[in-house]
Write a protein that holds these residues in place. Structure first.
Motif, mmCIF file in Angstrom:
data_model
loop_
_atom_site.group_PDB
_atom_site.id
_atom_site.type_symbol
_atom_site.label_atom_id
_atom_site.label_comp_id
_atom_site.label_asym_id
_atom_site.label_seq_id
_atom_site.Cartn_x
_atom_site.Cartn_y
_atom_site.Cartn_z
ATOM 1 N N GLU A 156 90.708 48.220 8.989
ATOM 2 C CA GLU A 156 91.387 47.363 9.958
ATOM 3 C C GLU A 156 91.169 47.867 11.382
ATOM 4 O O GLU A 156 90.971 49.050 11.610
ATOM 5 N N ARG A 164 95.628 42.370 14.353
ATOM 6 C CA ARG A 164 94.608 43.174 13.684
ATOM 7 C C ARG A 164 93.461 42.313 13.164
ATOM 8 O O ARG A 164 93.635 41.139 12.843
ATOM 9 N N ARG A 220 89.582 38.786 7.261
ATOM 10 C CA ARG A 220 90.574 37.894 7.874
ATOM 11 C C ARG A 220 91.000 38.475 9.218
ATOM 12 O O ARG A 220 90.686 39.624 9.553
ATOM 13 N N GLY A 242 93.059 33.160 9.242
ATOM 14 C CA GLY A 242 93.745 33.733 10.390
ATOM 15 C C GLY A 242 93.002 33.640 11.700
ATOM 16 O O GLY A 242 93.402 34.264 12.689
ATOM 17 N N HIS A 265 94.531 33.383 15.218
ATOM 18 C CA HIS A 265 95.116 34.512 15.941
ATOM 19 C C HIS A 265 94.142 35.130 16.947
ATOM 20 O O HIS A 265 94.488 36.108 17.615
ATOM 21 N N GLU A 313 94.609 38.870 11.345
ATOM 22 C CA GLU A 313 96.060 38.779 11.280
ATOM 23 C C GLU A 313 96.628 38.973 12.677
ATOM 24 O O GLU A 313 95.918 39.442 13.577
ATOM 25 N N PRO A 314 97.880 38.628 12.904
ATOM 26 C CA PRO A 314 98.472 38.914 14.209
ATOM 27 C C PRO A 314 98.397 40.416 14.494
ATOM 28 O O PRO A 314 98.952 41.227 13.760
#
Length: 376
Positions: free
Chosen positions: A236, A229, A224, A114, A117, A226-227
C-alpha cells in the motif's frame, strides 16, 4: 451541396474544419458537440501553480464557426449508422452526411475499484482546479501520482501529463518552501513507465525523479484505490492526495453503433484514417485505433496530423479521387517542470531526447499562444 458532419469540438475536430476550408472545400459542415468551447488541456498542468487560470483555457468557438461557415449543433451523439451515414443525438435531431468525421476524443477507463478517490487530471480543467484546491489545503503529507494503460490496447495511454504533474508539484512546493513536509511517490504497473517516449527518455525521467527525491513504486499490478491509499500487489501507498491517469478507451456511444472496434474499444481505422469497411466515415484523434509504430501517441499533436490527413482525403473524395494522404506518425512532447522542460521527439527511426532546459519551458508557453491564435 455535399454535407460533412464532424463529431467533437476538440483538437481533431477543429483542425479538420480548418484544413477542409484551407483546401477550398465548400461543402456544408456541421459540428456536433455538447460544448461550444475549446478547452486547451495541455496548459491545465499549470493551474495548480497559478501560472494559468481555468477561464483563460476555455475559448468560445462561435466566431471561429462563423468564420469557417460552420453550423454548430449543441448535442451529444448517441449513435451512428455507418450504412446510411446518419448520426443520432440526445436532442432528438439526426444528421445525415456524405462524410462523417469522428473526432469526439476518448474516455478514461474507470474499472479500477475506488478510482473515484483519485483525481484524474486530464479529465478536464475542473479536475486541475480540484487538484490545486486540495494541494493548497494540505500542510504536508504524501502525494501519490500514477498512471496505467488499457490492458486490451497498451498504446491507449496519455502518460506525459503525469510526469509533468510530478515535476511541477515538486517545483511548486520548493518555491513555497514546504517541499520538506511532503513525500512524493510515483507509481505504475509498468516497470518503465513512458516507454513510448523511448528508452533514453524513460532513463532521463526516472533519473530526474530520483534527483528530486520522488520515490517510485513500479512494476506492480494495481488492486484498488481507497480513501487515503493506493493498493498494489506489492503493498500500500498511504496518500493524502492521489493523482491517477487510467488507460483510455473510445467514447461510450460507440457501443450503440455498427462501427468496427479495436480490442481496446476504439474505432478501427487504416493509415488514411478511414473507418474500416465504412465508406465515407473517418476518425481522427483519441477515438481511433490506427496502424503504426508501437509508440504511436495519444496526444493533441498526433490528433492534428490525423485530422489534416482526413481533410485531404475528404477533399480528394469530393473530387472523385481515392484517398492518398496517410497520416504522419510523430511524437512531439515537452515535459514541463514549471521552469524547465524536457523535449522528446519521435518520427520514423529518429528518437531525440533533450534534457530539462529553461528555454524549452518558454517554448511550450510560446506554442500555446501560437496555437490558440486561430481561436481567440
Amino acid at each position: 451541396m455535399p454535407q460533412i458532419a464532424i463529431i467533437g469540438s476538440g483538437f481533431a475536430a477543429l483542425t479538420t474544419t480548418r484544413a477542409l476550408r484551407r483546401r477550398g472545400v465548400a461543402a456544408a459542415i456541421t459540428v456536433i458537440s455538447p460544448r461550444e468551447e475549446l478547452h486547451y488541456l495541455p496548459s491545465s498542468i499549470w493551474i495548480p501553480a497559478g501560472l494559468r487560470r481555468a477561464e483563460a483555457l476555455k475559448l468560445p468557438l462561435a466566431r471561429f464557426f462563423a468564420r469557417h461557415r460552420v453550423r454548430f449543433l449543441k448535442a451529444s451523439v448517441t449513435g451512428l449508422d455507418a450504412r446510411t451515414r446518419t448520426i443520432t443525438t440526445d436532442t432528438g435531431e439526426t444528421v445525415t452526411a456524405d462524410h462523417i468525421v469522428i473526432a469526439s476524443g476518448g474516455q478514461f477507463l474507470k474499472k479500477l475499484p475506488g478510482i473515484e478517490h483519485a483525481f484524474i487530471p486530464c479529465e478536464g480543467i475542473a479536475a486541475a482546479e480540484a487538484v490545486a484546491a486540495r494541494l493548497a489545503a494540505l500542510d504536508g503529507g504524501t502525494i501519490a501520482i500514477g498512471m496505467a494503460t488499457n490492458p486490451n490496447e497498451p498504446g491507449a495511454i496519455r502518460g506525459g501529463p503525469m510526469f509533468e504533474y510530478a515535476f511541477i508539484l515538486d517545483r511548486l512546493l520548493r518555491r513555497q518552501g514546504r517541499r520538506d513536509r511532503f513525500r512524493m511517490v510515483f507509481f505504475s504497473p509498468s516497470a518503465r513507465p513512458g516507454q513510448r517516449l523511448g528508452e533514453k527518455a524513460v532513463d532521463a525521467i526516472l533519473a530526474e525523479m530520483a534527483r528530486r527525491g520522488i520515490e517510485t513504486r513500479l512494476g506492480h499490478k494495481m488492486m484498488r484505490i481507497e480513501p487515503g491509499r493506493v493498493v498494489t500487489e506489492a503493498g500500500e501507498i498511504e496518500a493524502d492526495l492521489i493523482l491517477f491517469q487510467p488507460g483510455m478507451t473510445g467514447p461510450e456511444w460507440l457501443g450503440a453503433t455498427d462501427l468496427p472496434l479495436s480490442p481496446g474499444g476504439m474505432v478501427r481505422a487504416d493509415a488514411f484514417c478511414r473507418v474500416e469497411g465504412c465508406e465515407g466515415v473517418w476518425v481522427a484523434g483519441d477515438s481511433g485505433s490506427y496502424p503504426g509504430p508501437d509508440w504511436l501517441p495519444k496526444q493533441a499533436h498526433q490528433a492534428d496530423l490525423q485530422a489534416k490527413a482526413v481533410a485531404a482525403n475528404i477533399a480528394a473524395a469530393l473530387k472523385g479521387h481515392p484517398p492518398a494522404r496517410a497520416f504522419t506518425a510523430e511524437l512531439v512532447c515537452i515535459l514541463d517542470g514549471l521552469d524547465k522542460g524536457m523535449l522528446v521527439f519521435r518520427r520514423g527511426r529518429i528518437n531525440l531526447t533533450l534534457p530539462a532546459l529553461r528555454p524549452l519551458h518558454w517554448l511550450k508557453r510560446a506554442f500555446e499562444r501560437h496555437y490558440l491564435r486561430a481561436y481567440r
